[in-house]
Design a protein around this motif. Structure first.
Motif, PDB file in Angstrom:
ATOM      1  N   UNK A 218       0.820  -1.212   0.000  1.00 23.27           N
ATOM      2  CA  UNK A 218       0.000   0.000   0.000  1.00 23.27           C
ATOM      3  C   UNK A 218       0.855   1.264   0.000  1.00 23.27           C
ATOM      4  N   UNK A 219       1.935   1.271   0.776  1.00 24.06           N
ATOM      5  CA  UNK A 219       2.754   2.479   0.895  1.00 24.06           C
ATOM      6  C   UNK A 219       3.576   2.751  -0.357  1.00 24.06           C
ATOM      7  N   UNK A 220       4.001   1.685  -1.032  1.00 25.21           N
ATOM      8  CA  UNK A 220       4.867   1.841  -2.192  1.00 25.21           C
ATOM      9  C   UNK A 220       4.092   1.903  -3.501  1.00 25.21           C
ATOM     10  N   UNK A 221       2.811   1.586  -3.432  1.00 18.50           N
ATOM     11  CA  UNK A 221       1.994   1.639  -4.634  1.00 18.50           C
ATOM     12  C   UNK A 221       2.316   0.556  -5.637  1.00 18.50           C
ATOM     13  N   UNK A 222       2.781  -0.591  -5.153  1.00 16.48           N
ATOM     14  CA  UNK A 222       3.115  -1.720  -6.021  1.00 16.48           C
ATOM     15  C   UNK A 222       3.010  -3.001  -5.207  1.00 16.48           C
ATOM     16  N   UNK A 223       2.661  -4.120  -5.822  1.00 15.19           N
ATOM     17  CA  UNK A 223       2.548  -5.373  -5.072  1.00 15.19           C
ATOM     18  C   UNK A 223       3.900  -5.800  -4.518  1.00 15.19           C
ATOM     19  N   UNK A 224       3.903  -6.249  -3.267  1.00 19.20           N
ATOM     20  CA  UNK A 224       5.110  -6.783  -2.635  1.00 19.20           C
ATOM     21  C   UNK A 224       4.776  -8.164  -2.099  1.00 19.20           C
ATOM     22  N   UNK A 225       5.528  -9.167  -2.531  1.00 20.94           N
ATOM     23  CA  UNK A 225       5.320 -10.530  -2.059  1.00 20.94           C
ATOM     24  C   UNK A 225       6.521 -10.981  -1.247  1.00 20.94           C
ATOM     25  N   UNK A 226       6.282 -11.944  -0.366  1.00 21.70           N
ATOM     26  CA  UNK A 226       7.365 -12.488   0.441  1.00 21.70           C
ATOM     27  C   UNK A 226       8.121 -13.572  -0.307  1.00 21.70           C
ATOM     28  N   UNK A 227       9.423 -13.568  -0.127  1.00 18.03           N
ATOM     29  CA  UNK A 227      10.280 -14.652  -0.601  1.00 18.03           C
ATOM     30  C   UNK A 227      10.947 -15.237   0.637  1.00 18.03           C
ATOM     31  N   UNK A 228      10.511 -16.426   1.047  1.00 20.62           N
ATOM     32  CA  UNK A 228      11.006 -17.034   2.275  1.00 20.62           C
ATOM     33  C   UNK A 228      12.240 -17.877   1.973  1.00 20.62           C
ATOM     34  N   UNK A 229      13.280 -17.665   2.774  1.00 21.51           N
ATOM     35  CA  UNK A 229      14.502 -18.447   2.630  1.00 21.51           C
ATOM     36  C   UNK A 229      14.802 -19.139   3.948  1.00 21.51           C
ATOM     37  N   UNK A 230      15.458 -20.272   3.867  1.00 23.13           N
ATOM     38  CA  UNK A 230      15.808 -21.026   5.069  1.00 23.13           C
ATOM     39  C   UNK A 230      17.113 -20.500   5.655  1.00 23.13           C
ATOM     40  N   UNK A 231      17.406 -20.919   6.887  1.00 21.50           N
ATOM     41  CA  UNK A 231      18.691 -20.554   7.490  1.00 21.50           C
ATOM     42  C   UNK A 231      19.845 -21.053   6.636  1.00 21.50           C
ATOM     43  N   UNK A 232      19.712 -22.281   6.122  1.00 21.45           N
ATOM     44  CA  UNK A 232      20.781 -22.818   5.275  1.00 21.45           C
ATOM     45  C   UNK A 232      20.908 -22.024   3.982  1.00 21.45           C
ATOM     46  N   UNK A 233      19.780 -21.535   3.466  1.00 19.87           N
ATOM     47  CA  UNK A 233      19.830 -20.701   2.274  1.00 19.87           C
ATOM     48  C   UNK A 233      20.581 -19.404   2.532  1.00 19.87           C
ATOM     49  N   UNK A 234      20.362 -18.821   3.718  1.00 22.41           N
ATOM     50  CA  UNK A 234      21.093 -17.607   4.089  1.00 22.41           C
ATOM     51  C   UNK A 234      22.582 -17.925   4.233  1.00 22.41           C
ATOM     52  N   UNK A 235      22.880 -19.055   4.861  1.00 23.23           N
ATOM     53  CA  UNK A 235      24.289 -19.456   5.013  1.00 23.23           C
ATOM     54  C   UNK A 235      24.971 -19.571   3.655  1.00 23.23           C
ATOM     55  N   UNK A 236      24.306 -20.219   2.727  1.00 24.24           N
ATOM     56  CA  UNK A 236      24.897 -20.413   1.405  1.00 24.24           C
ATOM     57  C   UNK A 236      25.172 -19.073   0.725  1.00 24.24           C
ATOM     58  N   UNK A 237      24.229 -18.143   0.845  1.00 24.57           N
ATOM     59  CA  UNK A 237      24.401 -16.836   0.205  1.00 24.57           C
ATOM     60  C   UNK A 237      25.547 -16.060   0.845  1.00 24.57           C
ATOM     61  N   UNK A 238      25.650 -16.122   2.156  1.00 27.80           N
ATOM     62  CA  UNK A 238      26.712 -15.390   2.848  1.00 27.80           C
ATOM     63  C   UNK A 238      28.081 -15.999   2.561  1.00 27.80           C
ATOM     64  N   UNK A 239      28.139 -17.314   2.515  1.00 29.75           N
ATOM     65  CA  UNK A 239      29.412 -17.962   2.172  1.00 29.75           C
ATOM     66  C   UNK A 239      29.832 -17.603   0.756  1.00 29.75           C
ATOM     67  N   UNK A 240      28.857 -17.572  -0.149  1.00 29.34           N
ATOM     68  CA  UNK A 240      29.167 -17.222  -1.532  1.00 29.34           C
ATOM     69  C   UNK A 240      29.667 -15.783  -1.646  1.00 29.34           C
ATOM     70  N   UNK A 241      29.237 -14.936  -0.707  1.00 27.06           N
ATOM     71  CA  UNK A 241      29.691 -13.543  -0.696  1.00 27.06           C
ATOM     72  C   UNK A 241      31.064 -13.393  -0.052  1.00 27.06           C
ATOM     73  N   UNK A 242      31.626 -14.506   0.467  1.00 24.44           N
ATOM     74  CA  UNK A 242      32.972 -14.481   1.006  1.00 24.44           C
ATOM     75  C   UNK A 242      33.083 -14.202   2.487  1.00 24.44           C
ATOM     76  N   UNK A 243      31.973 -14.267   3.235  1.00 22.34           N
ATOM     77  CA  UNK A 243      32.033 -13.989   4.669  1.00 22.34           C
ATOM     78  C   UNK A 243      32.670 -15.149   5.420  1.00 22.34           C
ATOM     79  N   UNK A 244      33.366 -14.817   6.493  1.00 19.26           N
ATOM     80  CA  UNK A 244      33.994 -15.821   7.335  1.00 19.26           C
ATOM     81  C   UNK A 244      32.933 -16.641   8.062  1.00 19.26           C
ATOM     82  N   UNK A 245      33.258 -17.882   8.446  1.00 18.98           N
ATOM     83  CA  UNK A 245      32.265 -18.735   9.119  1.00 18.98           C
ATOM     84  C   UNK A 245      31.652 -18.100  10.362  1.00 18.98           C
TER      85      UNK A 245
END
Length: 291
Positions: A218-245
């Motif tokens: 409503x505030x942005x004047x465009x549809x916004x949908x949720x994209x749910x990711x798992x903890x492991x999905x977040x881990x994979x993305x952060x590792x791919x970005x080069x973050x330390x364990x």
């Protein structure tokens, strides 16, 4: 009245500085890049250029302060965020122990009440405990989820997607950092409180991520949908970005460990602040998406 403000160009710190100046106080500002301060602010404050990770700089610049507003500057992406946060806060703790600082207002977080198991927030819990042990007057502000975290998702929101690893049906407090700044300034300017205090800053209402997506639609004047990711999905993305364990687990742990948090303080007159997400998003997010 000698008041030290750390991270004075941040979302919270900049508001604190403005209110202190309007109250007639000349604050002592610890800042890495003074050029980021408005020229008028530099003229009306005592500006000390340095890095909060430099223990000598911190120790020297907080000495003799009546009150210190401490914001942990450690990025979540730091190689060892918890160790870095504790090492960075050590000079402040030392100054409090020897009486060089009389009062501290700490920007803490909901989840710190668990003490362990909340990723990088565990560092704030440990800083709370170390400040408590000094015996100085200390206020821990347990703040809710910042509206400004949405600024990290502008690219996704431009495509109508809000990504989260939080439980989409679990309500949690959301807050405008500007409102936190109001609470901080009021506490720094007051001489009536003493001892160890905890004050939550819950924002105006608890929201689920489903509700947030609807508010943004409503505030942005465009549809916004949720994209749910798992903890492991977040881990994979952060590792791919080069973050330390340790950085990866510090970030994942904040979300995973917060899912069962029950704030130590209930929502009431003192913990509730006024700004609603809808108005904030219309003012701050919508212009970014309309460029």
């Amino acid at each position: 009245m000698s008041i030290v403000v750390t991270t004075p160009t941040g979302h919270v710190g900049s508001r604190v500085v403005r209110l202190l100046l309007q109250a007639g106080v000349r604050p002592r500002l610890l800042v890495r890049d003074p050029a980021r301060l408005h020229e008028a602010t530099r003229a009306q404050a005592d500006v000390h250029r340095g890095d909060l990770t430099d223990s000598g700089f911190v120790r020297d610049t907080v000495a003799g302060a009546r009150s210190v507003f401490w914001v942990d500057p450690t990025p979540h992406s730091a190689a060892d965020p918890i160790e870095t946060s504790l090492r960075t806060a050590a000079p402040l703790v030392e100054a409090a122990q020897v009486g060089d600082v009389k009062r501290v207002v700490l920007l803490s977080s909901i989840g710190a009440e668990k003490r362990h198991g909340v990723g990088h927030i565990d560092a704030l819990a440990a800083i709370e405990e170390r400040l408590d042990a000094t015996g100085v007057d200390v206020l821990h502000l347990r703040c809710a989820y910042f509206f400004t975290n949405l600024l990290l998702n502008v690219e996704g929101l431009s495509r109508g997607v809000l990504t989260t690893a939080f439980d989409p049906d679990h309500p949690m407090p959301w807050v405008d950092p500007r409102d936190i700044g109001d609470v901080v300034a009021a506490r720094l300017l007051s001489d009536t409180w003493q001892g160890r205090l905890v004050q939550a800053v819950h924002g105006p209402e608890d929201l689920t991520f489903h509700q947030v997506a609807q508010i943004l639609t409503e505030a942005l004047g465009r549809p916004v949908r949720l994209d749910l990711v798992s903890d492991d999905g977040v881990r994979d993305a952060l590792r791919a970005a080069g973050l330390a364990p340790s950085a990866v687990e510090g970030i994942v742990g904040m979300t995973a460990g917060s899912r069962d948090v029950v704030p130590e303080q209930a929502r009431d007159l003192l913990t509730t602040t006024p700004t609603r997400l809808s108005g904030w998003a219309h003012t701050h997010l919508r212009p970014l998406l309309e460029r």
